[in-house]
Every structure is written in structure tokens, then in C-alpha cells.
Scaffold this active site. Structure first.
Site, PDB file in Angstrom:
ATOM      1  N   GLU A 121       0.832  -1.194   0.000  1.00 29.70           N
ATOM      2  CA  GLU A 121       0.000   0.000   0.000  1.00 29.70           C
ATOM      3  C   GLU A 121       0.866   1.243   0.000  1.00 29.70           C
ATOM      4  O   GLU A 121       2.013   1.224   0.456  1.00 29.70           O
ATOM      5  CB  GLU A 121      -0.872   0.026   1.237  1.00 29.70           C
ATOM      6  N   CYS A 137       3.299   8.027   2.127  1.00 33.20           N
ATOM      7  CA  CYS A 137       3.790   6.893   2.920  1.00 33.20           C
ATOM      8  C   CYS A 137       3.967   5.712   1.961  1.00 33.20           C
ATOM      9  O   CYS A 137       3.038   5.379   1.219  1.00 33.20           O
ATOM     10  CB  CYS A 137       2.766   6.576   4.006  1.00 33.20           C
ATOM     11  N   CYS A 141       6.351  -8.527   6.468  1.00 32.87           N
ATOM     12  CA  CYS A 141       7.483  -8.090   7.285  1.00 32.87           C
ATOM     13  C   CYS A 141       7.924  -9.260   8.154  1.00 32.87           C
ATOM     14  O   CYS A 141       7.095 -10.010   8.664  1.00 32.87           O
ATOM     15  CB  CYS A 141       7.091  -6.908   8.161  1.00 32.87           C
ATOM     16  N   CYS A 178      -1.686   1.578   8.719  1.00 30.98           N
ATOM     17  CA  CYS A 178      -0.845   1.530   7.538  1.00 30.98           C
ATOM     18  C   CYS A 178      -0.068   0.219   7.657  1.00 30.98           C
ATOM     19  O   CYS A 178       0.576  -0.045   8.647  1.00 30.98           O
ATOM     20  CB  CYS A 178       0.100   2.721   7.567  1.00 30.98           C
TER      21      CYS A 178
HETATM   22  N1  SAH Z   1       8.629  -1.370   9.987  1.00 31.87           N
HETATM   23  C1  SAH Z   1       8.804  -0.010  10.280  1.00 31.87           C
HETATM   24  C2  SAH Z   1       7.910   0.907   9.480  1.00 31.87           C
HETATM   25  C3  SAH Z   1       6.485   0.509   9.221  1.00 31.87           C
HETATM   26  S1  SAH Z   1       5.334   0.498  10.540  1.00 31.87           S
HETATM   27  C4  SAH Z   1       8.636   0.250  11.757  1.00 31.87           C
HETATM   28  O1  SAH Z   1       8.173  -0.618  12.464  1.00 31.87           O
HETATM   29  O2  SAH Z   1       9.024   1.320  12.191  1.00 31.87           O
HETATM   30  C5  SAH Z   1       4.992   2.196  10.895  1.00 31.87           C
HETATM   31  C6  SAH Z   1       4.565   2.419  12.363  1.00 31.87           C
HETATM   32  O3  SAH Z   1       3.243   1.882  12.598  1.00 31.87           O
HETATM   33  C7  SAH Z   1       5.474   1.733  13.352  1.00 31.87           C
HETATM   34  O4  SAH Z   1       5.803   2.601  14.401  1.00 31.87           O
HETATM   35  C8  SAH Z   1       4.598   0.600  13.830  1.00 31.87           C
HETATM   36  O5  SAH Z   1       5.002   0.134  15.067  1.00 31.87           O
HETATM   37  C9  SAH Z   1       3.224   1.208  13.818  1.00 31.87           C
HETATM   38  N2  SAH Z   1       2.123   0.230  13.853  1.00 31.87           N
HETATM   39  C10 SAH Z   1       2.081  -0.979  13.283  1.00 31.87           C
HETATM   40  N3  SAH Z   1       0.897  -1.587  13.520  1.00 31.87           N
HETATM   41  C11 SAH Z   1       0.174  -0.724  14.259  1.00 31.87           C
HETATM   42  C12 SAH Z   1      -1.137  -0.772  14.831  1.00 31.87           C
HETATM   43  N4  SAH Z   1      -1.913  -1.819  14.663  1.00 31.87           N
HETATM   44  N5  SAH Z   1      -1.555   0.301  15.508  1.00 31.87           N
HETATM   45  C13 SAH Z   1      -0.760   1.393  15.658  1.00 31.87           C
HETATM   46  N6  SAH Z   1       0.473   1.487  15.151  1.00 31.87           N
HETATM   47  C14 SAH Z   1       0.945   0.444  14.469  1.00 31.87           C
HETATM   48 FE1  SF4 Z   2       7.406  -4.917  10.667  1.00 28.01          FE
HETATM   49 FE2  SF4 Z   2       5.109  -4.066  11.614  1.00 28.01          FE
HETATM   50 FE3  SF4 Z   2       7.152  -4.408  13.282  1.00 28.01          FE
HETATM   51 FE4  SF4 Z   2       7.195  -2.383  11.508  1.00 28.01          FE
HETATM   52  S1  SF4 Z   2       5.759  -2.633  13.205  1.00 28.01           S
HETATM   53  S2  SF4 Z   2       8.846  -3.830  11.976  1.00 28.01           S
HETATM   54  S3  SF4 Z   2       6.126  -3.322   9.788  1.00 28.01           S
HETATM   55  S4  SF4 Z   2       6.133  -6.017  12.111  1.00 28.01           S
END
Ligand code: SAH
Ligand code: SF4
Length: 399
Positions: free
Chosen positions: A101, A139, A146, A370
Site C-alpha cells: 500500500e 507513505c 514483514c 498503515c
Molecule cells: N517497519 C517499520 C515501518 C512501518 S510500521 C517500523 O516498524 O518502524 C509504521 C509504524 O506503525 C510503526 O511505528 C509501527 O510500530 C506502527 N504500527 C504498526 N501496527 C500498528 C497498529 N496496529 N496500531 C498502531 N500502530 C501500528
Molecule cells: Fe514490521 Fe510491523 Fe514491526 Fe514495523 S511494526 S517492523 S512493519 S512487524
């Protein structure tokens, strides 16, 4: 997962200008032709030589054996009432390659749209469009799925399917640009979609070079943000390779190792005793800050003692904190925090001197994060997903 050596013929959108020069020399073409093709792709989002009107027919024929097409296309797009555009991306002619996405996020109505930085102009729908623009944040995703397995994240629960190529990463922005309204331009790019960018380091680093290349999209390095769950060696590598110019966001989510290891398995490999010093060492430019993301899970990491411990942990690091209320996902037992707890959490950190913002969800009927969209399929797009505020544009205290 081994990463094959890059070949321009396989991933033209991922090719750097000097690689185009070398490849064109091999087929007996001059460097300025190479630069012309590079610009068609990166400033006009055109990858099919048939549409490059000023390129000689003989050259177009030579390029016919290369994979000269945009590697991504729109599987589904949804525009929310606030003009947030959520795009489910599929890979052209590769249905087996999965979906990711990307999200276009216009500024908040109360957001200061002025640009007081001495930086390159934003990326408009057409090259040469340099008028003041509505500055959109995009984004983008770096992997299908992942491997990091964070327990509250849909991408983590699903596991890694594959790394995106550099071209597939950059092409999300080239595609996003075609979805801009007149007068809009992409100002910030955040790698906060699906995937752990630093787990796909080589392709991401190449994509960062392309996104910020002056012959291409020409984004300002500080307006491109890599968000990571904390891969310490790659944080150091990013700092070295880009001299600290790429903005860094770190997903922290817990102030101690016990809790962080429960939520984020990567913490068992790189505990806080390694991660925090790596953040301190990141070669930040003057007056720049690291964004710290902290997803608040009700009753798990959102209590006053967690806020106080976080304040102690981050002492002395130039940071900007983004508190993200959990977006519940199917099959995980975590819930949205109480609003009052979020405010208290923010209050404690603010009192300790931190800049702390509560990330507002964007778009309508927000119910997925996201990273969840591509996993749930196009049906989820209609239900919409929240969008992340750009770290580069979140200084206006709208919490
Ligand atoms: N993998 C990278 C970037 C993608 S996730 C990372 O983890 O930083 C982007 C942000 O969304 C991260 O801070 C992640 O922890 C948060 N995130 C993921 N799933 C989420 C959820 N269900 N609710 C709120 N934040 C979430
Ligand atoms: Fe991967 Fe989701 Fe963890 Fe980011 S928050 S590192 S996308 S598993």
C-alpha cells in the site's frame, strides 16, 4: 533473504544515472540519451520508451528487451473525505508478487503550509511546475509483509513475503504523483508502510538515492524518513552512508527490555542497551531530531510509569515523540488506549521537556493501520486506514 546483484535491464526504475550512462555506453548510446531516459522515468513517471517522444526509434528498439515499464500499478484507490488517498498497489504482470500500500496525505487544514527551508522545491505532477503547492506526504512500503513479527502489527503477523526492488519502492512515488490534484506536490516521503525498510537495506538505500537525486524526484534528504523497528547495524550504516541526512524514525513502543521484547521480537537481538547508544551516535545535522514512534496499547505500555521511564530513557537525545493510539487488528489481543491515558502520557513527557504529538488518524472510518491494507485486500481500502503524520511536518503541536 539473499539480494541478487542489481541489473538495470531487470529494474530500470531502480537504475542510478551513472548506471544508465554505463549501460548506454555498452549499447553504443551517448550519456545525454541515458539522462533523457532517466528523466522521463523520474520526473515524468513515464517508463515505456514508446511514450518517450523525443527518443530516437532505433534507441527505443534497443530498449525493447529491457523491462521498460512501471513495475507498479493501482489495484484499488480510495479517497477519503479529507482527501487522503489510499492506494493498494500491485505489481504489473506479476499477480504472484503480492500487494503493498501507499498513502497520499494532504496537510491538515490547520497545518502551516509555509516553507521556510532552504531546500529543493517539491515534486509536482509535471516537471517544471514550481509554484507554491499544497504539500503532500506520501507513505510508501519497502517489503511485501514483514519478518519482524511485532505482535500488534498486521504486517508482522503475516510474515515476510519478499523484499521490494528499488524500482518498486521508487515507483510508488512515481505512481503517487499521478494521483495528485492540481496545485499539489509531494513534499515528504515516509517509509512507514508495509515492511521493515532496514531489513531490505540495499534496495532501500538505492531508492533513497533515487528519490533525492537532483536529476530525478529531487526530494530533500531531510524530508525522506526511514522508520525502523531498530536494526542497530543498519541504523549505523544509514547514518554513515547518508551522513545523517536522511530523517530517522524509531519505533520504540516500550521503555524497558522486558516489555519491548514481548512486543517486538527484534529487541531480543538488539536490546535497548544497544539501540539507545546507536540513536545517540546517529550523525544528526544541527537542529534536527530523531522521531520516536510509540504505539500505545491499552493497559500494556500506556501507563504513567511507562511515560516516566521513557522520559529517562531518551534523556539527552534530540527527539520528537509521536504517540500512536493502537489500531486494533484481527487476532491480536491489544486495544486502543483510553483517551485520558494518552493525554496523561503526553503530559508527563511534555513536563519532562519533550515535544510530543498524538498522531491523528486521517481519512474516514479509520479502523486499520498503515500496513494492514494490503493484507486485508481491496475490501479494506473501502473501509479505509489511518495515515501517518509526516515527522517532517508535525511540529505544529496539534495534539
Ligand atoms: N517497519 C517499520 C515501518 C512501518 S510500521 C517500523 O516498524 O518502524 C509504521 C509504524 O506503525 C510503526 O511505528 C509501527 O510500530 C506502527 N504500527 C504498526 N501496527 C500498528 C497498529 N496496529 N496500531 C498502531 N500502530 C501500528
Ligand atoms: Fe514490521 Fe510491523 Fe514491526 Fe514495523 S511494526 S517492523 S512493519 S512487524
Amino acid at each position: 533473504m539473499p539480494q541478487p546483484t542489481f541489473r538495470l535491464q531487470d529494474d530500470p526504475v531502480g537504475g542510478l544515472p551513472e548506471e544508465w550512462d554505463a549501460a548506454f555506453a555498452e549499447i553504443g548510446e551517448r550519456p545525454f540519451r541515458a539522462r533523457q531516459v532517466f528523466r522521463w522515468i523520474h520526473t515524468r513517471s513515464v517508463a515505456d520508451p514508446a511514450h518517450m517522444t523525443d527518443i530516437a526509434k532505433t534507441l527505443r528498439e534497443k530498449l525493447s528487451t529491457w523491462q521498460m515499464a512501471m513495475p507498479v500499478e493501482i489495484a484499488h484507490a480510495h479517497r477519503a473525505a479529507d482527501d487522503t488517498r489510499k492506494i493498494l498497489v500491485r505489481f504489473a504482470r506479476r499477480p504472484e508478487a503480492g500487494t503493498v500500500e501507499t498513502v497520499l496525505i494532504p496537510p491538515m487544514p490547520d497545518e502551516d503550509d509555509d516553507d521556510d527551508d532552504d531546500e529543493a522545491p517539491p515534486v509536482g505532477p509535471k516537471s517544471g511546475l514550481r509554484a507554491p503547492a499544497r504539500r503532500v506526504t506520501q507513505c510508501i512500503s519497502s517489503q511485501v509483509g514483514c519478518a519482524m513479527g511485532c505482535v500488534f502489527c498486521a504486517s508482522g503477523v503475516a510474515g515476510l513475503k519478499r523484499h521490494l526492488t528499488a524500482g518498486e519502492i521508487v515507483a510508488q512515488v512515481l505512481l503517487g504523483r499521478t494521483q495528485l490534484d492540481p496545485g499539489e506536490a509531494i513534499r515528504n516521503v515516509v517509509l512507514m508502510g508495509m515492511g521493515e525498510p532496514l531489513h531490505n537495506y540495499d534496495n532501500v538505500a538505492r531508492a533513497l538515492r533515487l528519490l533525492t537525486h537532483h536529476d530525478g524526484l529531487d526530494l530533500s534528504t531531510r524530508r525522506v524518513t526511514v522508520s525502523t523497528s531498530g536494526l542497530v547495524p543498519e541504523i549505523e550504516r544509514l547514518g554513515r552512508d547518508f551522513k545523517g541526512e536522511i530523517s530517522l524514525a524509531i519505533s520504540l513502543h516500550a521503555p524497558n527490555d522486558t516489555l519491548r521484547s514481548q512486543l517486538m521480537p527484534i529487541n531480543r537481538k538488539y536490546p535497548l542497551s544497544e539501540l539507545i547508544p546507536a540513536l545517540r551516535r546517529y550523525p544528526l545535522a544541527r537542529r534536527r531530531r530523531i522521531t520516536v514512534e510509540y504505539t500505545l496499547l491499552k493497559g500494556v505500555n500506556d501507563q504513567r510509569e511507562h511515560a516516566r521511564a521513557l522520559a529517562r530513557l531518551l534523556a539527552g537525545i534530540p527527539t520528537k515523540l509521536n504517540l500512536i493510539p493502537m489500531n486494533p487488528i484481527e487476532g491480536a489481543p491489544y486495544e486502543k488506549p483510553e483517551h485520558q491515558d494518552v493525554l496523561d502520557f503526553q503530559g508527563i513527557l511534555r513536563a519532562a521537556g519533550y515535544s510530543v504529538f498524538i498522531r491523528k488518524t486521517r481519512g474516514d472510518d479509520i479502523d486499520a493501520a498503515c500496513g494492514q491494507l494490503a493484507l486485508q485486500g481491496a475490501r479494506a481500502v473501502k473501509r479505509s486506514l489511518p495515515v501517518f503524520e509526516a515527522p517532517g511536518s508535525g511540529d505544529h503541536g496539534r495534539a
